[in-house]
Design an enzyme around this catalytic site. Structure first.
Site, PDB file in Angstrom:
ATOM      1  CG  HIS A   1      67.764 153.984  38.771  1.00 51.31           C
ATOM      2  ND1 HIS A   1      69.103 154.243  38.645  1.00 51.31           N
ATOM      3  CD2 HIS A   1      67.137 155.123  38.401  1.00 51.31           C
ATOM      4  CE1 HIS A   1      69.271 155.489  38.220  1.00 51.31           C
ATOM      5  NE2 HIS A   1      68.096 156.047  38.071  1.00 51.31           N
TER       6      HIS A   1
ATOM      7  NE  ARG B   1      75.837 159.366  67.674  1.00 46.31           N
ATOM      8  CZ  ARG B   1      74.658 159.976  67.523  1.00 46.31           C
ATOM      9  NH1 ARG B   1      73.620 159.328  67.056  1.00 46.31           N
ATOM     10  NH2 ARG B   1      74.528 161.231  67.846  1.00 46.31           N
TER      11      ARG B   1
ATOM     12  CG  HIS C   1      75.932 164.572  61.461  1.00 49.86           C
ATOM     13  ND1 HIS C   1      75.221 165.697  61.107  1.00 49.86           N
ATOM     14  CD2 HIS C   1      75.016 163.575  61.591  1.00 49.86           C
ATOM     15  CE1 HIS C   1      73.923 165.401  61.032  1.00 49.86           C
ATOM     16  NE2 HIS C   1      73.773 164.123  61.300  1.00 49.86           N
TER      17      HIS C   1
ATOM     18  CD  GLU D   1      72.355 155.520  33.330  1.00 47.84           C
ATOM     19  OE1 GLU D   1      72.703 154.860  32.339  1.00 47.84           O
ATOM     20  OE2 GLU D   1      72.052 156.717  33.278  1.00 47.84           O
TER      21      GLU D   1
ATOM     22  CD  GLU E   1      58.346 159.319  30.313  1.00 49.49           C
ATOM     23  OE1 GLU E   1      57.735 158.378  30.852  1.00 49.49           O
ATOM     24  OE2 GLU E   1      58.690 160.362  30.920  1.00 49.49           O
TER      25      GLU E   1
ATOM     26  CB  SER F   1      70.737 155.532  41.522  1.00 42.14           C
ATOM     27  OG  SER F   1      69.457 156.134  41.539  1.00 42.14           O
TER      28      SER F   1
END
Ligand SMILES: Cc1ncc(COP(=O)(O)O)c(C=O)c1O
Length: 404
Positions: A191, A222, A218, A165, A336, A186
């Site tokens: 943000h 490499r 994974h 944040e 909001e 993030s």
């Protein structure tokens, strides 16, 4: 979805971002490639860290930082049962990776006026099992990083900074996220910069960097600088698929990197605009409601130059029992709102499910932030005086209606 007159953030993928995104699609190279690498370099430079590894979200960045801290390739590695100090005001995915890795979160209380970890409580909660301080820099602000660094050094701890944040905020002119072993960020849509979804981990140790690269993709070799060594050492293996570590697939898309890279170029302007919008709402409110006894605005902590995520507000004590009604009224006026991250995280049902507070500790001040706090958005472009005035008046009107 409800349409707000003043939403948390206005759509903020701008024309030049779209151009960069389209270029990637047209190139056909959608998966992680050169632009991601270039963005990582620029991001590390911006933060003042040596290395940066981009991932697909801030949550993945926290997962990766925690996973790297527990990795067997790390000299100073965490073990199951090690204690991690984390503030009561945090996000779910600040916490879950710790639980997933068998670490024991110890919740630290916050300061009401900064929303960030309280240093006295932090000191009280240190035991001989403490191995990590996991800061969560709330809404652009932070605790005193000098004090935290001092404790980290004295006790030989790992420091992880969830800076999801607070990208672009400084403590004593040094970027938040660059103080610890790992800093996480993030790029979710509201943000400081955004590519819709996206995240980053920064670190200063080459060894940590190599671990992060393997864990991101994974567990293969490499992407790292030791690939040649592994090729030689295991000549019978297909050199493209040599697995040297645990791993996930947390890679971002190239398009996310292209958009976030373009936004990073504008971050200083975004920061100025966010500050302008914030300061204007406050000054307009204060001018209009001179005898305000309803609320206070959270200010930056000492030595912190905030790149504000939002405008955090504390309802004055005598009206805190009316918080739900006040919020409802503000929202009815089309502004909001959000809680301060998720309020006091100890109140969340998952804490009970996972038995994370067996001792039933109470966090007095995190609860106070929960009871009194909320925030509204501030935009990355300068908003018009008309809308900023509307927001200031809406706050006033809502409080007067509910509290008078
Ligand atoms: C403090 C904090 N940490 C982590 C995250 C997770 O970031 P993301 O939504 O990109 O997964 C958030 C999300 O807003 C956050 O506020």
């Amino acid at each position: 979805m409800k349409k707000y007159k003043y939403p948390l953030i206005y759509p903020r993928i701008y024309r030049s971002d779209k151009k960069e995104g389209i270029k990637v699609i047209e190139s056909g190279q959608i998966t992680m490639s050169k632009i991601t690498k270039d963005f990582e370099k620029r991001f590390a430079r911006y933060i003042g860290s040596k290395y940066a590894v981009m991932v697909n979200s801030g949550s993945s960045a926290n997962l990766l930082a925690t996973a790297a801290s527990c990795n067997p390739l790390r000299k100073k590695k965490l073990n199951i049962g090690d204690e991690v100090l984390i503030p009561g005001i945090c996000w779910s995915t600040s916490l879950w990776p710790l639980v997933q890795y068998g670490l024991k979160p110890i919740f630290v209380d916050v300061d009401v006026d900064t929303l960030n970890m309280n240093i006295d409580d932090l000191k009280k909660k240190i035991s001989n099992k403490t191995k990590v301080i996991f800061c969560v820099h709330v809404l652009g602000n932070s605790s005193n990083m000098n004090e935290i660094k001092k404790i980290v050094k004295e006790k030989n701890l790992i420091l992880i900074e969830d800076t999801c944040e607070s990208l672009g905020s400084n403590f004593n002119k040094k970027k938040l996220g660059s103080f610890g072993d790992f800093g996480t960020y993030s790029f979710y849509y509201s943000h400081q910069i955004s590519s819709g979804e996206g995240g980053m981990v920064v670190c200063n140790s080459k060894d940590d960097y190599e671990i992060l690269l393997a864990l991101r993709a994974h567990g293969w070799s490499r992407d790292g600088s030791k690939h040649k060594y592994y090729k030689k050492r295991y000549p019978k293996l297909d050199e493209r698929f040599i697995f040297i570590n645990l791993g996930y697939n947390l890679r971002p898309l190239e398009i996310q990197a292209a958009i976030a890279r373009n936004q990073l170029k504008q971050i200083n302007n975004f920061k100025i605009n966010r500050k302008y919008n914030r300061d204007k709402i406050i000054s307009l409110f204060q001018k209009k409601y001179k005898k305000n006894s309803f609320l206070s605005f959270v200010e930056n902590s000492k030595h912190v130059d905030c790149n504000w995520f939002g405008l955090p507000i504390l309802i004055n004590n005598k009206f805190k029992h009316k918080k739900k009604m006040i919020i409802k009224e503000i929202e009815n006026l089309g502004v909001e709102t959000r809680p301060i991250i998720s309020g006091n995280f100890l109140n969340q049902p998952a804490i009970k499910l996972l038995k994370l507070n067996d001792k039933k500790i109470k966090l007095k001040y995190s609860q106070e932030v929960d009871d009194r706090g909320f925030f509204i958005g501030i935009n990355t472009q300068k908003s018009s005086l008309k809308i900023l005035n509307y927001v200031a008046e809406s706050l006033g009107k809502a409080f007067i209606k509910v509290c008078n």
